[in-house]
Design a protein around this motif. Structure first.
Motif, PDB file in Angstrom:
ATOM      1  N   MET A   1      36.502 140.908  39.708  1.00  0.00           N
ATOM      2  CA  MET A   1      37.948 140.905  39.959  1.00  0.00           C
ATOM      3  C   MET A   1      38.566 139.663  39.308  1.00  0.00           C
ATOM      4  SD  MET A   1      39.942 141.138  43.628  1.00  0.00           S
ATOM      5  CE  MET A   1      39.206 142.734  43.998  1.00  0.00           C
ATOM      6  N   THR A   2      39.547 139.879  38.424  1.00  0.00           N
ATOM      7  CA  THR A   2      40.145 138.771  37.688  1.00  0.00           C
ATOM      8  C   THR A   2      41.090 137.967  38.576  1.00  0.00           C
ATOM      9  OG1 THR A   2      42.032 140.096  36.949  1.00  0.00           O
ATOM     10  CG2 THR A   2      40.056 140.140  35.563  1.00  0.00           C
ATOM     11  N   PRO A   3      41.320 136.674  38.230  1.00  0.00           N
ATOM     12  CA  PRO A   3      42.254 135.858  39.011  1.00  0.00           C
ATOM     13  C   PRO A   3      43.644 136.481  39.082  1.00  0.00           C
ATOM     14  CG  PRO A   3      40.930 134.476  37.576  1.00  0.00           C
ATOM     15  CD  PRO A   3      40.619 135.884  37.203  1.00  0.00           C
ATOM     16  N   ALA A   4      44.104 137.086  37.980  1.00  0.00           N
ATOM     17  CA  ALA A   4      45.435 137.699  37.961  1.00  0.00           C
ATOM     18  C   ALA A   4      45.502 138.859  38.948  1.00  0.00           C
ATOM     19  CB  ALA A   4      45.774 138.184  36.550  1.00  0.00           C
ATOM     20  N   TYR A   5      44.417 139.634  39.027  1.00  0.00           N
ATOM     21  CA  TYR A   5      44.390 140.769  39.955  1.00  0.00           C
ATOM     22  C   TYR A   5      44.420 140.280  41.396  1.00  0.00           C
ATOM     23  CZ  TYR A   5      43.074 145.301  41.874  1.00  0.00           C
ATOM     24  OH  TYR A   5      43.062 146.477  42.569  1.00  0.00           O
ATOM     25  N   ILE A   6      43.723 139.184  41.664  1.00  0.00           N
ATOM     26  CA  ILE A   6      43.720 138.597  43.010  1.00  0.00           C
ATOM     27  C   ILE A   6      45.125 138.132  43.390  1.00  0.00           C
ATOM     28  CG2 ILE A   6      42.876 136.679  44.409  1.00  0.00           C
ATOM     29  CD1 ILE A   6      40.269 136.826  42.825  1.00  0.00           C
ATOM     30  N   ILE A   7      45.832 137.535  42.425  1.00  0.00           N
ATOM     31  CA  ILE A   7      47.193 137.067  42.677  1.00  0.00           C
ATOM     32  C   ILE A   7      48.108 138.236  43.011  1.00  0.00           C
ATOM     33  CG2 ILE A   7      49.216 135.980  41.626  1.00  0.00           C
ATOM     34  CD1 ILE A   7      47.298 134.249  40.005  1.00  0.00           C
ATOM     35  N   VAL A   8      47.923 139.360  42.307  1.00  0.00           N
ATOM     36  CA  VAL A   8      48.732 140.557  42.581  1.00  0.00           C
ATOM     37  C   VAL A   8      48.500 141.032  44.009  1.00  0.00           C
ATOM     38  CG1 VAL A   8      49.076 142.986  42.002  1.00  0.00           C
ATOM     39  CG2 VAL A   8      48.845 141.295  40.174  1.00  0.00           C
ATOM     40  N   LEU A   9      47.232 141.053  44.442  1.00  0.00           N
ATOM     41  CA  LEU A   9      46.914 141.495  45.801  1.00  0.00           C
ATOM     42  C   LEU A   9      47.527 140.559  46.842  1.00  0.00           C
ATOM     43  CD1 LEU A   9      43.169 142.587  45.480  1.00  0.00           C
ATOM     44  CD2 LEU A   9      45.186 144.048  45.702  1.00  0.00           C
ATOM     45  N   ILE A  10      47.445 139.262  46.580  1.00  0.00           N
ATOM     46  CA  ILE A  10      48.023 138.280  47.502  1.00  0.00           C
ATOM     47  C   ILE A  10      49.534 138.477  47.608  1.00  0.00           C
ATOM     48  CG2 ILE A  10      48.511 135.823  47.857  1.00  0.00           C
ATOM     49  CD1 ILE A  10      45.771 135.240  46.602  1.00  0.00           C
ATOM     50  N   ALA A  11      50.175 138.714  46.465  1.00  0.00           N
ATOM     51  CA  ALA A  11      51.623 138.921  46.444  1.00  0.00           C
ATOM     52  C   ALA A  11      52.008 140.170  47.233  1.00  0.00           C
ATOM     53  CB  ALA A  11      52.119 139.027  45.004  1.00  0.00           C
ATOM     54  N   MET A  12      51.202 141.221  47.120  1.00  0.00           N
ATOM     55  CA  MET A  12      51.482 142.462  47.852  1.00  0.00           C
ATOM     56  C   MET A  12      51.381 142.243  49.356  1.00  0.00           C
ATOM     57  SD  MET A  12      49.475 145.234  45.449  1.00  0.00           S
ATOM     58  CE  MET A  12      49.736 146.567  46.632  1.00  0.00           C
ATOM     59  N   ALA A 206      59.268 139.115  45.579  1.00  0.00           N
ATOM     60  CA  ALA A 206      59.379 140.156  44.556  1.00  0.00           C
ATOM     61  C   ALA A 206      59.279 139.558  43.160  1.00  0.00           C
ATOM     62  CB  ALA A 206      60.705 140.898  44.715  1.00  0.00           C
ATOM     63  N   ALA A 207      59.905 138.404  42.964  1.00  0.00           N
ATOM     64  CA  ALA A 207      59.849 137.745  41.662  1.00  0.00           C
ATOM     65  C   ALA A 207      58.434 137.269  41.356  1.00  0.00           C
ATOM     66  CB  ALA A 207      60.819 136.565  41.630  1.00  0.00           C
ATOM     67  N   LEU A 208      57.782 136.667  42.349  1.00  0.00           N
ATOM     68  CA  LEU A 208      56.417 136.194  42.151  1.00  0.00           C
ATOM     69  C   LEU A 208      55.448 137.357  41.938  1.00  0.00           C
ATOM     70  CD1 LEU A 208      56.260 133.305  44.782  1.00  0.00           C
ATOM     71  CD2 LEU A 208      56.540 133.125  42.304  1.00  0.00           C
ATOM     72  N   SER A 209      55.680 138.465  42.626  1.00  0.00           N
ATOM     73  CA  SER A 209      54.847 139.655  42.455  1.00  0.00           C
ATOM     74  C   SER A 209      54.986 140.207  41.042  1.00  0.00           C
ATOM     75  CB  SER A 209      55.223 140.734  43.468  1.00  0.00           C
ATOM     76  OG  SER A 209      54.987 140.305  44.788  1.00  0.00           O
ATOM     77  N   SER A 210      56.219 140.212  40.555  1.00  0.00           N
ATOM     78  CA  SER A 210      56.468 140.688  39.198  1.00  0.00           C
ATOM     79  C   SER A 210      55.776 139.783  38.179  1.00  0.00           C
ATOM     80  CB  SER A 210      57.972 140.735  38.925  1.00  0.00           C
ATOM     81  OG  SER A 210      58.231 141.246  37.641  1.00  0.00           O
ATOM     82  N   LEU A 211      55.845 138.474  38.413  1.00  0.00           N
ATOM     83  CA  LEU A 211      55.183 137.535  37.513  1.00  0.00           C
ATOM     84  C   LEU A 211      53.676 137.716  37.553  1.00  0.00           C
ATOM     85  CD1 LEU A 211      55.256 135.112  35.606  1.00  0.00           C
ATOM     86  CD2 LEU A 211      55.285 133.615  37.626  1.00  0.00           C
ATOM     87  N   ALA A 212      53.127 137.903  38.744  1.00  0.00           N
ATOM     88  CA  ALA A 212      51.685 138.095  38.882  1.00  0.00           C
ATOM     89  C   ALA A 212      51.232 139.370  38.164  1.00  0.00           C
ATOM     90  CB  ALA A 212      51.300 138.164  40.361  1.00  0.00           C
ATOM     91  N   THR A 213      52.027 140.425  38.291  1.00  0.00           N
ATOM     92  CA  THR A 213      51.690 141.680  37.617  1.00  0.00           C
ATOM     93  C   THR A 213      51.773 141.518  36.106  1.00  0.00           C
ATOM     94  OG1 THR A 213      52.589 142.916  39.493  1.00  0.00           O
ATOM     95  CG2 THR A 213      52.250 144.137  37.445  1.00  0.00           C
ATOM     96  N   LEU A 214      52.771 140.785  35.650  1.00  0.00           N
ATOM     97  CA  LEU A 214      52.893 140.514  34.211  1.00  0.00           C
ATOM     98  C   LEU A 214      51.672 139.762  33.696  1.00  0.00           C
ATOM     99  CD1 LEU A 214      54.537 140.450  31.580  1.00  0.00           C
ATOM    100  CD2 LEU A 214      55.621 138.349  32.410  1.00  0.00           C
ATOM    101  N   LEU A 215      51.229 138.755  34.453  1.00  0.00           N
ATOM    102  CA  LEU A 215      50.042 137.994  34.055  1.00  0.00           C
ATOM    103  C   LEU A 215      48.797 138.874  34.038  1.00  0.00           C
ATOM    104  CD1 LEU A 215      50.664 134.654  36.002  1.00  0.00           C
ATOM    105  CD2 LEU A 215      50.954 135.097  33.557  1.00  0.00           C
ATOM    106  N   TYR A 216      48.748 139.840  34.942  1.00  0.00           N
ATOM    107  CA  TYR A 216      47.617 140.769  34.970  1.00  0.00           C
ATOM    108  C   TYR A 216      47.566 141.586  33.684  1.00  0.00           C
ATOM    109  CZ  TYR A 216      44.920 144.913  36.196  1.00  0.00           C
ATOM    110  OH  TYR A 216      44.014 145.933  36.192  1.00  0.00           O
ATOM    111  N   TYR A 217      48.722 142.112  33.276  1.00  0.00           N
ATOM    112  CA  TYR A 217      48.753 142.891  32.028  1.00  0.00           C
ATOM    113  C   TYR A 217      48.433 142.007  30.822  1.00  0.00           C
ATOM    114  CZ  TYR A 217      50.803 146.863  34.485  1.00  0.00           C
ATOM    115  OH  TYR A 217      51.011 147.932  35.329  1.00  0.00           O
ATOM    116  N   VAL A 218      48.921 140.779  30.846  1.00  0.00           N
ATOM    117  CA  VAL A 218      48.615 139.846  29.752  1.00  0.00           C
ATOM    118  C   VAL A 218      47.118 139.560  29.692  1.00  0.00           C
ATOM    119  CG1 VAL A 218      48.917 137.471  28.928  1.00  0.00           C
ATOM    120  CG2 VAL A 218      50.895 138.786  29.715  1.00  0.00           C
TER     121      VAL A 218
END
Length: 228
Positions: A1-12, A206-218
Motif C-alpha cells: 500500500m503506497t503512502p499516497a493511498y494511505i493518505i486517501v484512506l485517512i482523508a476519507m 474535502a480539499a485535503l482529500s482532493s489533494l491526497a487523491t491527486l497525489l495518488y494518481y501522480v
C-alpha cells in the motif's frame, strides 16, 4: 500500500468523522432557541438589508444542510429547517449564506475567481473519471490518458482550495454582523461560531482529500514511468 493511498484512506475517515460531528453540532444547537425569536429567513433578510442588498431573494429549499447562495439567480437558498426555525444553528447558517451574497455584491476577488472556474469544471467533471479510468487501464502501453486525467483532476483540486477562503470569509462576515447587530447573545454567538467552524472543516477535509487523491494518481503515473 503506497503512502499516497494511505493518505486517501485517512482523508476519507476524517471526512466521515467531521460530517458526523457537524450533524451532531447542528442538532445540538438547533435545540437552543434564539432570545430574539427571529427565524432564519428573517435574519437573512435583515442582513441583506443592512448591507444594502435589495436584489437577492431568500427562499426555502428541500433537504438538510442544503443551504447555499446561488449567484446566477441571486437567491439565498435555506434548507427548510434553517428557513423557518429560530435557533443558534439557523442564525449561523442564514448569516453565512448571506455572507456569500455580500461577497458577490462587493465583488470579493476569491468568489469571482471561484465562480469563473465553475463553467470549465462542469465540463471537466463529466469526462475526467472516464479519462482517469482509461489512463489506469492503459498504463502499460501509454501514460498520455493518465497524464491528461491528472491535469484535469488538478483543476478540481485547485477549485477545492479556492473554496476555502470564500467559505471562511463568509463565516467571518456572518459572525461579525450577528454580533454587531445584536442578533445573538454571547452564549448563542459561541454556538454559532462553533457550528460554522465545523462546517468549514468539511471544506478543509474535502480539499485535503482532493489533494491526497491527486497525489495518488501522480504516484501511479510516476511509478508507471519508472517501470517503463
Amino acid at each position: 500500500m503506497t503512502p499516497a493511498y494511505i493518505i486517501v484512506l485517512i482523508a476519507m475517515v476524517a471526512s466521515w468523522i467531521i460530517q458526523r460531528r457537524l450533524k451532531s453540532k447542528f442538532e445540538q444547537y438547533s435545540q437552543v432557541g434564539l432570545q430574539n425569536g427571529l427565524s432564519g429567513k428573517q435574519i437573512a433578510e435583515l442582513m441583506l438589508a443592512d448591507n444594502g442588498i435589495t436584489d437577492v431573494r431568500v427562499i426555502s429549499t428541500e433537504g438538510r444542510l442544503t443551504d447555499h447562495y446561488n449567484p446566477a439567480d441571486k437567491t439565498v437558498n435555506l434548507s427548510e429547517a434553517v428557513y423557518s426555525e429560530r435557533n443558534a444553528a439557523a442564525a449561523a447558517v442564514a448569516a453565512h449564506e448571506c455572507g456569500h451574497a455580500v461577497q458577490h455584491a462587493t465583488a470579493y476577488n476569491m468568489l469571482k475567481f471561484r465562480s469563473a472556474m465553475v463553467p470549465a469544471l462542469g465540463s471537466v467533471s463529466r469526462f475526467m473519471p472516464w479519462i482517469l479510468l482509461a489512463g489506469i487501464l492503459m498504463m502499460q502501453t501509454t501514460k498520455v490518458p493518465l497524464g491528461i486525467g491528472i491535469v484535469l483532476f488538478s483543476l478540481t483540486t485547485l477549485f477545492s482550495f479556492v473554496t476555502l477562503p470564500v467559505e471562511f470569509d463568509a463565516s467571518k462576515r456572518a459572525l461579525a454582523w450577528i454580533d454587531k447587530r445584536g442578533i445573538v447573545t454571547p452564549q448563542e454567538h459561541a454556538m454559532a461560531k462553533d457550528a460554522l467552524w465545523w462546517a468549514a472543516m468539511t471544506y478543509v477535509v474535502a480539499a485535503l482529500s482532493s489533494l491526497a487523491t491527486l497525489l495518488y494518481y501522480v504516484s501511479l503515473f510516476m511509478g508507471g514511468r519508472r517501470n517503463n
